[in-house]
Write a protein that holds these residues in place. Structure first.
Motif, PDB file in Angstrom:
ATOM      1  N   ILE A   1       1.179  -0.971   0.098  1.00 16.80           N
ATOM      2  CA  ILE A   1       0.172   0.229  -0.250  1.00 16.80           C
ATOM      3  C   ILE A   1       0.919   1.262  -0.303  1.00 16.80           C
ATOM      4  N   PHE A   2       0.668   2.307  -0.844  1.00 21.55           N
ATOM      5  CA  PHE A   2       0.855   3.245  -1.278  1.00 21.55           C
ATOM      6  C   PHE A   2       0.743   4.277  -0.781  1.00 21.55           C
ATOM      7  N   ASP A   3       0.819   5.069   0.444  1.00 23.59           N
ATOM      8  CA  ASP A   3      -0.939   6.261   0.377  1.00 23.59           C
ATOM      9  C   ASP A   3      -1.897   5.882  -0.343  1.00 23.59           C
ATOM     10  N   GLY A   4      -1.909   4.623   1.055  1.00 20.89           N
ATOM     11  CA  GLY A   4      -4.013   3.988   0.963  1.00 20.89           C
ATOM     12  C   GLY A   4      -4.299   3.668  -0.371  1.00 20.89           C
ATOM     13  N   GLU A   5      -3.292   3.046  -1.238  1.00 21.07           N
ATOM     14  CA  GLU A   5      -3.327   2.470  -3.164  1.00 21.07           C
ATOM     15  C   GLU A   5      -2.656   1.014  -2.693  1.00 21.07           C
ATOM     16  N   ARG A   6      -3.744   0.547  -2.594  1.00 19.75           N
ATOM     17  CA  ARG A   6      -2.846  -0.580  -2.830  1.00 19.75           C
ATOM     18  C   ARG A   6      -1.984  -0.853  -4.112  1.00 19.75           C
ATOM     19  N   ILE A   7      -1.035  -1.705  -5.282  1.00 22.63           N
ATOM     20  CA  ILE A   7      -0.345  -1.654  -6.513  1.00 22.63           C
ATOM     21  C   ILE A   7      -1.407  -2.092  -7.302  1.00 22.63           C
ATOM     22  N   PHE A   8      -2.641  -3.211  -6.264  1.00 23.27           N
ATOM     23  CA  PHE A   8      -3.154  -3.739  -7.320  1.00 23.27           C
ATOM     24  C   PHE A   8      -3.909  -2.496  -7.865  1.00 23.27           C
TER      25      PHE A   8
END
Length: 282
Positions: free
Chosen positions: A144-151
């Motif tokens: 998770i980067f900044d609340g966003e998964r790589i997906f």
């Protein structure tokens, strides 16, 4: 119902020793209808063998591998785009798949976005040719980067790129596979079906630890390694719930896969997985 097939990485050694054509004969004898081609050189000779095996044994060549640039696993799309399309059309293949993004793309949100921007034009061009490009996940794709998964980053930046979902790696990454399938419904076209078991702690490891021959850090390394790839039905995954959910999420193919068979003959492992899937209606 999705077509049931095999990820041919399980028979890579046999492909090298016996040839692709003979391996397709063996796949058909295992009561499997399709294959996914991965980690073999896509030579003209190999493509010829795939075409002959498809014709003679009725095995679908459901998916093949691609990368953005050479070297890598599959057709390099920047230099062999037309050749990849030609092979797909000759073999009746509607899916290409990218097995993993570069490790460098996993290091930050910006790096992941940059990689996805590179992929999107290729995925869009393939779509124009009737070919769907899919991305195969591992556990790292739940970073998770900044609340966003790589997906999520991949779906946002490269909407033409769909998913090949490896349910074992989703489980290992800490997301419930049923939740993942629901969250990305419509984008999950290919599914890797492999189980996840926890192996017993080897007695010799415990004895060495108890005798002071291993410190706690060394022992814990063995402890963490108890998670294993397993034959379908021999682990903790809830396949009677997962497979219908995968179908609802858009799956067109289920591929049996097991990254490591731990000394067992892969054919025996594949047969065991196939028999279990038959027992639950697949």
């Amino acid at each position: 119902m999705p077509v049931l097939g095999l990820q041919l990485i399980m028979l890579k050694d046999r492909i090298e020793s016996e040839g692709m054509y003979e391996v397709l004969r063996q796949v058909r004898a295992l009561d499997l209808d399709a294959v996914e081609v991965s980690q073999v050189a896509m030579t003209d000779e190999l493509i010829d063998d795939l075409a002959r095996g498809r014709e003679d044994f009725g095995v679908e060549i459901a998916a093949m591998s691609a990368v953005l640039t050479a070297p890598g696993n599959g057709f390099p799309l920047d230099s062999e785009f037309d050749r990849a399309v030609e092979a797909c059309k000759r073999l009746g293949t509607r899916f290409l798949r990218i097995g993993m993004m570069p490790f460098s793309a996993m290091t930050s949100k910006e790096a992941c976005e940059a990689w996805a921007r590179e992929v999107e034009p290729f995925a869009a061009r393939l779509k124009e040719q009737g070919i769907t490009l899919c991305y195969h996940n591992h556990h790292v794709d739940l970073i998770i980067f900044d609340g966003e998964r790589i997906f999520d980053i991949v779906r946002r930046v490269a909407p033409s790129l769909l998913f090949e979902v490896d349910l074992h790696w989703v489980q290992r990454g800490g997301m419930a596979p049923l939740d993942m399938l629901a969250a990305y419904e419509g984008a999950c076209k290919l599914i890797h079906v492999k189980d996840f078991r926890v192996a017993p702690l080897p007695e010799d490891i415990y004895r060495k630890f108890d005798a002071g021959e291993l410190d706690i850090k060394e022992f814990y390394g063995h402890f963490l390694a108890l998670g294993q790839f397993a034959e379908v039905g021999q682990g903790n995954m809830d396949w009677p719930a997962l497979l219908p959910a995968a179908e609802k999420a858009g799956a067109e193919y289920f591929f049996i896969e097991q990254d490591d068979t731990y000394g067992r003959d892969p054919i025996d492992c594949i047969r065991e997985s196939r028999e279990y899937l038959k027992s639950i209606g697949y």
